[in-house]
Design an enzyme around this catalytic site. Structure first.
Site, PDB file in Angstrom:
ATOM      1  N   ASP A   7     -10.583  22.410  24.116  1.00 14.15           N
ATOM      2  CA  ASP A   7     -10.725  21.302  23.189  1.00 14.15           C
ATOM      3  C   ASP A   7      -9.494  20.412  23.335  1.00 14.15           C
ATOM      4  O   ASP A   7      -8.412  20.887  23.704  1.00 14.15           O
ATOM      5  CB  ASP A   7     -10.843  21.793  21.750  1.00 14.15           C
ATOM      6  CG  ASP A   7     -11.118  20.646  20.782  1.00 14.15           C
ATOM      7  OD1 ASP A   7     -12.197  20.040  20.882  1.00 14.15           O
ATOM      8  OD2 ASP A   7     -10.245  20.349  19.952  1.00 14.15           O
ATOM      9  N   GLU A   9      -7.277  16.865  21.579  1.00 15.41           N
ATOM     10  CA  GLU A   9      -7.090  15.854  20.538  1.00 15.41           C
ATOM     11  C   GLU A   9      -6.461  14.640  21.212  1.00 15.41           C
ATOM     12  O   GLU A   9      -5.687  14.782  22.162  1.00 15.41           O
ATOM     13  CB  GLU A   9      -6.192  16.379  19.413  1.00 15.41           C
ATOM     14  CG  GLU A   9      -6.738  17.609  18.689  1.00 15.41           C
ATOM     15  CD  GLU A   9      -8.098  17.401  18.044  1.00 15.41           C
ATOM     16  OE1 GLU A   9      -8.426  16.233  17.701  1.00 15.41           O
ATOM     17  OE2 GLU A   9      -8.834  18.383  17.885  1.00 15.41           O
ATOM     18  N   GLU A  52      -6.577   5.971  12.379  1.00  6.18           N
ATOM     19  CA  GLU A  52      -7.872   6.663  12.429  1.00  6.18           C
ATOM     20  C   GLU A  52      -7.735   8.035  13.096  1.00  6.18           C
ATOM     21  O   GLU A  52      -8.316   9.018  12.636  1.00  6.18           O
ATOM     22  CB  GLU A  52      -8.894   5.813  13.189  1.00  6.18           C
ATOM     23  CG  GLU A  52      -9.231   4.484  12.547  1.00  6.18           C
ATOM     24  CD  GLU A  52      -8.254   3.385  12.944  1.00  6.18           C
ATOM     25  OE1 GLU A  52      -8.486   2.239  12.552  1.00  6.18           O
ATOM     26  OE2 GLU A  52      -7.263   3.682  13.661  1.00  6.18           O
ATOM     27  N   HIS A  57      -6.531  14.494  13.158  1.00  6.23           N
ATOM     28  CA  HIS A  57      -5.766  15.680  13.568  1.00  6.23           C
ATOM     29  C   HIS A  57      -4.384  15.821  12.927  1.00  6.23           C
ATOM     30  O   HIS A  57      -3.766  16.878  13.028  1.00  6.23           O
ATOM     31  CB  HIS A  57      -5.618  15.731  15.088  1.00  6.23           C
ATOM     32  CG  HIS A  57      -5.131  14.464  15.718  1.00  6.23           C
ATOM     33  ND1 HIS A  57      -3.916  13.883  15.422  1.00  6.23           N
ATOM     34  CD2 HIS A  57      -5.706  13.661  16.654  1.00  6.23           C
ATOM     35  CE1 HIS A  57      -3.751  12.793  16.134  1.00  6.23           C
ATOM     36  NE2 HIS A  57      -4.828  12.617  16.883  1.00  6.23           N
ATOM     37  N   HIS A 150      -8.551  18.807  12.545  1.00  9.12           N
ATOM     38  CA  HIS A 150      -8.832  19.205  13.914  1.00  9.12           C
ATOM     39  C   HIS A 150      -7.543  19.687  14.578  1.00  9.12           C
ATOM     40  O   HIS A 150      -6.486  19.061  14.434  1.00  9.12           O
ATOM     41  CB  HIS A 150      -9.405  18.037  14.717  1.00  9.12           C
ATOM     42  CG  HIS A 150     -10.781  17.658  14.301  1.00  9.12           C
ATOM     43  ND1 HIS A 150     -11.747  17.264  15.214  1.00  9.12           N
ATOM     44  CD2 HIS A 150     -11.385  17.616  13.094  1.00  9.12           C
ATOM     45  CE1 HIS A 150     -12.877  16.993  14.564  1.00  9.12           C
ATOM     46  NE2 HIS A 150     -12.663  17.186  13.276  1.00  9.12           N
ATOM     47  N   ASP A 155      -9.727  24.912  17.298  1.00  6.80           N
ATOM     48  CA  ASP A 155     -11.101  24.494  17.567  1.00  6.80           C
ATOM     49  C   ASP A 155     -11.664  25.194  18.797  1.00  6.80           C
ATOM     50  O   ASP A 155     -12.860  25.532  18.835  1.00  6.80           O
ATOM     51  CB  ASP A 155     -11.172  22.980  17.756  1.00  6.80           C
ATOM     52  CG  ASP A 155     -11.051  22.225  16.438  1.00  6.80           C
ATOM     53  OD1 ASP A 155     -10.885  22.884  15.393  1.00  6.80           O
ATOM     54  OD2 ASP A 155     -11.116  20.989  16.450  1.00  6.80           O
TER      55      ASP A 155
END
Length: 240
Positions: A7, A9, A52, A57, A150, A155
């Site tokens: 995963d 970010e 945003e 995260h 997140h 994750d």
């Protein structure tokens, strides 16, 4: 069989509009079991953090400013991934950022054929949805209470559990455990084996038996074979 669940970010949605990867987390599966081996790095994106993305995260530009740049960790990452299939949720998003960073570092890109997209697997298995990671955790009773924001490694760990559910590997593991338990119970509760109603026909000739007895006599009085013969003789006498 080795697989890597990963995963990422990022600072935004499109790596070709100046957005960068800020975190990557990988979990190794071997024969559909987590091996305990992971790869996790925070990365300096060399840019600001849009509000945003920060809301998703929680990684600030100040937190990331002293973290390594992707080019500094790329060799470790490539070595960890090796040539294993890469499992991700909405995999093309992660692949886009991964390949953009690999391209900047002058490394070989990851082929789409290596991807296993758990979002596509979920849509096939549960066409009515929803199929977000949180929704799949709820569907499969996977604890995601730590997922307040997140995080790439967390994750990836959660996704590994979801992936095993989607492909039926978790049920197979449980079935194996239950089968093993049931076998143990059946052995424990098995009826005792009683004596044969009649003796089996001896396969040894009289000469072979005599030769064996002669050999045992040479082993001494404390030979374990003596105990066996004495027991056999007692049984023969009681049967007579």
């Amino acid at each position: 069989m080795r697989e890597i669940v990963l995963d990422t970010e990022t600072t935004g949605l499109d790596p070709y509009q100046g957005h960068r990867m800020v975190e990557i987390g990988c979990v190794e599966l071997v024969n559909r079991f987590p091996s305990g081996q992971t790869f996790h790095r925070y990365l300096n994106p060399e840019r600001d953090m849009p509000s945003e993305a920060l809301a998703v995260h929680g990684l600030t530009a100040d937190f990331l400013k002293d973290k390594p740049m992707f080019a500094e960790i790329v060799d470790e990452l490539v070595e960890f991934m090796a040539d294993a299939p890469l499992v991700a949720h909405n995999a093309m998003f992660d692949l886009g950022f991964l390949n953009a960073e690999l391209e900047r570092a002058g490394k070989q890109l990851v082929a789409r054929e290596r991807l296993v997209d758990t979002l596509l697997l979920a849509r096939r298995k549960h066409p009515a949805g929803p199929n977000s990671l949180d929704a799949l955790c709820a569907r499969y009773a996977i604890d995601n209470s730590r997922r307040t924001k997140h995080g790439a490694l967390l994750d990836a760990e959660i996704l590994a559990e979801v992936y095993l559910e989607l492909i039926g590997a978790r049920q197979a593991q449980l079935l194996l455990v239950e089968t093993s338990k049931s076998i143990g119970i059946s052995y424990a509760s098995a009826a005792p084996i009683g004596p044969r109603p009649f003796a089996l026909v001896p396969r040894l000739t009289a000469d072979e038996r005599e030769a064996h007895l002669t050999f045992i006599a040479t082993l001494g009085e404390k030979s374990i074979w003596r105990e066996y013969l004495d027991m056999a003789e007692r049984r023969a006498e009681s049967a007579a």
